[in-house]
Design an enzyme around this catalytic site. Structure first.
Site, PDB file in Angstrom:
ATOM      1  CG  ASP A 147      39.625  40.846  36.742  1.00  0.00           C
ATOM      2  OD1 ASP A 147      38.861  40.955  37.710  1.00  0.00           O
ATOM      3  OD2 ASP A 147      40.807  40.496  36.858  1.00  0.00           O
ATOM      4  CG  MET A 193      37.841  39.668  43.214  1.00  0.00           C
ATOM      5  SD  MET A 193      38.329  38.065  42.503  1.00  0.00           S
ATOM      6  CE  MET A 193      39.015  37.269  43.946  1.00  0.00           C
ATOM      7  CD  GLU A 250      40.172  43.209  44.014  1.00  0.00           C
ATOM      8  OE1 GLU A 250      40.158  42.507  45.035  1.00  0.00           O
ATOM      9  OE2 GLU A 250      40.613  42.812  42.912  1.00  0.00           O
ATOM     10  CG  LEU A 305      33.088  32.856  48.529  1.00  0.00           C
ATOM     11  CD1 LEU A 305      32.140  33.520  49.512  1.00  0.00           C
ATOM     12  CD2 LEU A 305      32.991  31.345  48.608  1.00  0.00           C
ATOM     13  NE  ARG A 307      40.077  32.989  42.219  1.00  0.00           N
ATOM     14  CZ  ARG A 307      41.269  33.511  42.484  1.00  0.00           C
ATOM     15  NH1 ARG A 307      41.582  34.700  41.985  1.00  0.00           N
ATOM     16  NH2 ARG A 307      42.148  32.854  43.200  1.00  0.00           N
TER      17      ARG A 307
END
Length: 419
Positions: A147, A193, A250, A305, A307
């Protein structure tokens, strides 16, 4: 009071895995052994596993140089991860006494925790308890998160590899969409993400180059999402091209704070830190576009996928992950506690960076978001400054060690049964 003779180290991994987290583990192990520590223990499933008395001697797993190289190329958390929130000290002092009793029995001098925001909260609380009780154990955090939202560090290990995978995958999806022609056109929505920070979604812009126009729009959670404006943009794009590709975080939300994925039935699952599970944003938007425009849609969720793709890892990322693991161990060995290793960028071209240690109390439970000036005025794409920031982090490749045409990972017979 510190012991005059070096004894043992314990290391754990926590939070979401990355393609580089095990490179940091390798860095911790190698530096601890080079600095004269007797044993390096690994917590199974982080501090939660430690509380349950579950750990291994890493010398039984990293027995030679090949094991170390395989570990660097192995995705996911080799030791197993957790999302376990330690209570405040005053809420359950007995739990802290239990943890420190285990550490005392194992003759631990240094405790290294590899993780993100929530993991640094664990380091903060354990180091505070050590001060209260006069324990000589040093607690140091090693940064990790795709992140890229940890405070006080230029970037986090794991992000570069995830960004590389996202840029690569988006480029391939754009090419695939271009090859398929539909009478009413199509809209492809890629869900990436990012709960509150858009660092990953912004990396989709890396797909743009001489041979690719990149995605048509990028929406990040730092800005409110306008559903009507989004639909109108898709309509306008379909007037000039047959295949439209949009990338969304997301965690994008409307002006009233409601997640887009909640506009339809959504899961109510939350983890120990109160984080709601976010999934289905692309599907919700595809349903809206299909209903409002009547074109073909496709929802693509990169999910884990992004990460786990160690086959597409960034060499810069893997090397830096190893270095910060070693730096965390070095800091603890030299007396630091209640600290986290950070990365300081020295230059973009040529790319150069170094490490520092900073107070974990100024990092834990904070979030570093994408600066507003790195997003265009419309809020639909990142600026050149964002690209300049992220591009050095995806450079170079780490070739997998292939066996029978498939990447080989570090695996010890019987070990998985312990997890």
């Amino acid at each position: 009071m510190r012991y005059t003779e070096k004894r043992n180290v314990i290391v754990g991994q926590s939070g979401g895995p990355t393609a580089a987290i095990n490179s940091s583990l390798a860095g911790v192990y190698r530096t601890a052994k080079d600095r004269g520590y007797k044993k390096v223990y690994g917590m199974l499933h982080g501090v939660q596993g430690l509380i349950e008395g579950r750990y291994v001697d890493l010398s039984e797993h990293i027995t030679n140089g090949l094991d170390s190289e395989l570990l660097k190329r192995t995705p996911a958390s080799y030791l197993g991860s957790c999302r376990y929130k330690l209570p405040e000290i005053h809420e359950n002092q007995a739990l802290y006494e239990q943890i420190f009793t285990i550490l005392k029995d194992l003759e631990i001098d240094c405790f290294i925790y590899i993780g993100g925001n929530d993991s640094m909260d664990t380091i903060k609380k354990l180091s505070d308890y050590a001060i209260i009780t006069g324990s000589p154990i040093r607690f140091v955090g090693c940064p990790k998160t795709i992140d890229n939202d940890l405070a006080l560090t230029d970037h986090t290990p794991g992000y570069g590899s995830a960004a590389k995978y996202i840029g690569t995958s988006v480029k391939e999806i754009i090419r695939d969409g271009w090859s398929m022609r539909n009478s009413k056109g199509q809209v492809i929505i890629i869900e990436i993400m990012g709960r509150n920070a858009g660092w990953l979604t912004g990396a989709a812009a890396l797909s743009k180059g001489e041979d690719c126009d990149g995605p048509d729009a990028i929406y990040m959670p730092e800005l409110d999402f306008d559903v009507d404006a989004f639909v109108e943009k898709c309509k306008n794009l379909l007037q000039v091209k047959n295949s439209v590709v949009v990338c969304v975080s997301e965690g994008i939300h409307t002006a009233d704070g409601k997640y887009v994925m909640e506009l339809q039935d959504a899961t109510d699952f939350t983890d120990a830190f109160g984080h709601k599970q976010l999934t289905g944003t692309a599907r919700v938007l595809c349903d809206i576009v299909s209903r409002e425009i009547g074109c073909k849609t496709r929802a693509i969720e990169l999910s884990t996928l992004q990460r786990a793709a160690s086959h597409c890892a960034s060499r810069v990322d893997i090397l830096e992950a190893y270095e910060v693991g070693g730096a965390a161990m070095k800091a603890a060995d030299e007396g630091d506690s209640g600290k986290m290793v950070t990365i300081t960028r020295l230059s973009d071209d040529p790319y150069q960076a170094g490490t520092e240690v900073k107070d974990v109390h100024k990092i834990a439970n904070d979030e570093r978001l994408v600066p507003r000036e790195w997003v265009n005025e419309e809020g639909t794409y990142v600026t050149d400054e964002f690209i300049t920031y992220v591009r050095p982090l995806i450079q170079g490749d780490v070739a997998p060690i292939m066996v029978d045409g498939i990447p080989r990972h570090l695996y010890k017979p019987g070990y998985q049964d312990l997890l």
